[in-house]
Each structure stands twice: as structure tokens, then as C-alpha cells.
Design a protein around this motif. Structure first.
Motif, mmCIF file in Angstrom:
data_model
loop_
_atom_site.group_PDB
_atom_site.id
_atom_site.type_symbol
_atom_site.label_atom_id
_atom_site.label_comp_id
_atom_site.label_asym_id
_atom_site.label_seq_id
_atom_site.Cartn_x
_atom_site.Cartn_y
_atom_site.Cartn_z
ATOM 1 N N GLN A 1 -13.943 4.934 -4.174
ATOM 2 C CA GLN A 1 -13.925 3.564 -4.900
ATOM 3 C C GLN A 1 -14.359 4.148 -6.276
ATOM 4 N N ILE B 1 -13.983 5.856 2.409
ATOM 5 C CA ILE B 1 -13.570 5.074 1.187
ATOM 6 C C ILE B 1 -13.799 5.766 -0.172
ATOM 7 N N ALA C 1 -16.481 -2.159 -1.771
ATOM 8 C CA ALA C 1 -16.887 -1.353 -0.751
ATOM 9 C C ALA C 1 -18.388 -1.466 -0.582
ATOM 10 N N ARG D 1 -3.454 4.102 -0.303
ATOM 11 C CA ARG D 1 -3.893 3.366 -1.707
ATOM 12 C C ARG D 1 -3.396 1.891 -1.510
ATOM 13 N N LEU E 1 -4.848 -4.094 -4.141
ATOM 14 C CA LEU E 1 -5.662 -5.292 -3.897
ATOM 15 C C LEU E 1 -5.187 -6.455 -4.862
ATOM 16 N N VAL F 1 -9.916 2.872 -3.330
ATOM 17 C CA VAL F 1 -10.090 1.395 -3.883
ATOM 18 C C VAL F 1 -9.884 1.423 -5.491
ATOM 19 N N HIS F 2 -9.162 0.449 -6.192
ATOM 20 C CA HIS F 2 -8.836 0.613 -7.530
ATOM 21 C C HIS F 2 -9.746 -0.433 -8.138
ATOM 22 N N LEU G 1 -11.067 -5.812 2.541
ATOM 23 C CA LEU G 1 -10.867 -4.211 2.431
ATOM 24 C C LEU G 1 -11.221 -3.693 3.993
ATOM 25 N N TYR H 1 0.892 -1.303 0.012
ATOM 26 C CA TYR H 1 -0.087 -0.127 -0.041
ATOM 27 C C TYR H 1 0.935 1.238 0.129
#
Length: 285
Positions: free
Chosen positions: A101, A99, A107, A58, A61, A33-34, A85, A20
Motif C-alpha cells: 500500500q 498487500i 489496508a 493492481r 479502486l 493499492v494506490h 479491498l 484490475y
């Protein structure tokens, strides 16, 4: 002289170790969140406009753009990664988190199935919702390629070329403006070069629950009464604008911003507008 790869912090979670980025600081905490086969760099322009006033985190994931493979026996289905998450927030001991996203829908899965105690706000920008998993024509094509012997490797090989990247129904429908080549190269490199990363990606992408379960999770989000900002592109070809409008009606405390001239990757197409919307939505202490 070759460029040195920057070492990122790591945290051990149940499925494996993830990397991260963390800008640090005492400002409000934003966790970005990617989506699939990406990493946190999709948020580069947005984070540049927010840090250091905001602490921007970041996680990378395990969605195919990760460099560290997960444990061989890890459960990497949609539910498990949504809960991952939440585990990430807990392991970093993050509180009052917003968050933010894009593309992926994890999420909402977390909110439907896990604890929301650490979440203060939610920003949903053009993401999977309701039964749109995997999303649109690109998601359908990915599923087909994953099920074909050698299909994933063939897909990744094709994505080395700009023509394939910008093709309709491919990444050409993800952003109106081309993603910088170096950024996209870094997104695809882990799955291209590492069979274990491809294994992780295949585990996730072939695990979509039944539509009835997805719709049940979506409706469960109506119990989340904290502030929600929904930002969507009116011309999106993958995440329908009607889903953004439905989400803004689903949450009791939500508002909607509709943007023209952008597809799904709003952080690429409209970073200044998105940054401004986040600043308005998340007050500085």
C-alpha cells in the motif's frame, strides 16, 4: 493513428465493477493499492522489477482515478472501501496475499474491520495512518475545494498545468521527482471528464470518520501478528515519518525501513529501493 485503450479485466463487487491488472503466474501474490485520484500505474516501475517472479495484481479502486463509475447508491466511505479491498481478494479467490500500500490507508481499515484470513503479509509505504485522513495540507485543500460549489472541477482544471501539479502543498509535496505527465494525465482524466466519477470521489473524500474512530481502528491493527514491512521517507511532508515509526512499533511482527530523498510516492521516487525491500520481505516459493 490514435492509441487504442488497453482493455483490463473487470470484477463486479458490491459497490460496482472495478478494473484490475494481473501479471499472472505461480509466484507469490502481491496486491498493490494506490491512492486518491490515481490508479495502479503509480506502481509501474516496482512491478517491472518484480514480475514475472511475483504475481502482481493492481485493482483500480473507486478513488477518483477509476474509469467505471460505481452504482448510484453505493456506499463509498472509508470503511466501505477498506472492506471492498477484502471483497476483491475474495472474488479473485486470492490466498497468502501480500498487500502493498502507498498513500491511501485502506489496508489498515480492512485489518481493523474485516477478515485477514487471505492476507499473509503487509507492506505499508508512506500512507495515511492514525488520524491523518485526509492527509496533510493537500488533503485539507482537497476538502475545501470539494465543499465549494464547482470547486472540484476547478481543481481538476488547474491540475492540467505543470505549475499547479508541482506547487508546494499540491502534488509537489507528493513526490520529489515529477510524476510523468502522461501518467498524471491518465490519473486525472476520469474525474475531469465524467461527472459520475466526480460524484464517487466526492462521496469518499467527504466521508472521513471522526478522529476517535480512526485512532480506534489504528490501535486495532496491533492484533495483526503476521509480518509487516513499513517503508517511509524521512523527508515526507504529507505522511509524517513519526507515523511510520509508530506503525513499526504497533504491529507485533514489523520492521521499518527509512529512506532519504523521497516524499510520499516512494514508487515514483525510489522504485529500485522499494522493489529490493519487497523481494527481501516476500520470499519466492
Amino acid at each position: 493513428m490514435p492509441m487504442l485503450e488497453m482493455q483490463m479485466p473487470e470484477v463486479a463487487l458490491a459497490p460496482g465493477t472495478i478494473e484490475y491488472e494481473d501479471t499472472g503466474g505461480d509466484g507469490p501474490v502481491l496486491v498493490f493499492v494506490h491512492g486518491l485520484t490515481m490508479d495502479g500505474s503509480v506502481w509501474d516501475d516496482v512491478v517491472a522489477g518484480l514480475a514475472p517472479a511475483y504475481r502482481c495484481i493492481r485493482p483500480v479502486l473507486p478513488l477518483g482515478g477509476h474509469r467505471i463509475p460505481m452504482h448510484a447508491d453505493a456506499n463509498l466511505d472509508l470503511l466501505a472501501l477498506g472492506l471492498l479491498l477484502g471483497e476483491f481478494l475474495e472474488r479473485l479467490d486470492l490466498h497468502d496475499v501480500t498487500i502493498v500500500q502507498n498513500d491511501w490507508g485502506g489496508a489498515q481499515v480492512l485489518i481493523a474491520n474485516g477478515s485477514t484470513d487471505r492476507i499473509a503479509r503487509l507492506v505499508l509505504t508512506a500512507c495515511e495512518a492514525y488520524d491523518n485522513y485526509p492527509p496533510g495540507l493537500p488533503g485539507t485543500m482537497l476538502g475545501i475545494m470539494l465543499r465549494a460549489p464547482g470547486g472540484l472541477r476547478a481543481l481538476l482544471f488547474g491540475l492540467k498545468f505543470t505549475l499547479a501539479r508541482r506547487a508546494p502543498g499540491s502534488w509537489g509535496w507528493m513526490s520529489k521527482r515529477p510524476v510523468p505527465k502522461a501518467m498524471m494525465d491518465s490519473w486525472f482524466e476520469p474525474a475531469t471528464s465524467n461527472a459520475l466519477v466526480r460524484r464517487d470521489l466526492r462521496k469518499y473524500a467527504l466521508s472521513t470518520p471522526a478522529d476517535s474512530i480512526l485512532l480506534q481502528w489504528a490501535e486495532s491493527n496491533s492484533a495483526f501478528d503476521k509480518p509487516v514491512l513499513v517503508v517511509w521517507g524521512t523527508e515526507d511532508k504529507v505522511m509524517p515519518i513519526e507515523h511510520g515509526r509508530r506503525l513499526s512499533r504497533l504491529y507485533p511482527n514489523a520492521r521499518l525501513i527509512e529512506l532519504d530523498d523521497t516524499y510520499t510516492l516512494i514508487p515514483i521516487d525510489k522504485p529500485a529501493e522499494l522493489t529490493s525491500a519487497i523481494i527481501d520481505f516476500v520470499p519466492l516459493r
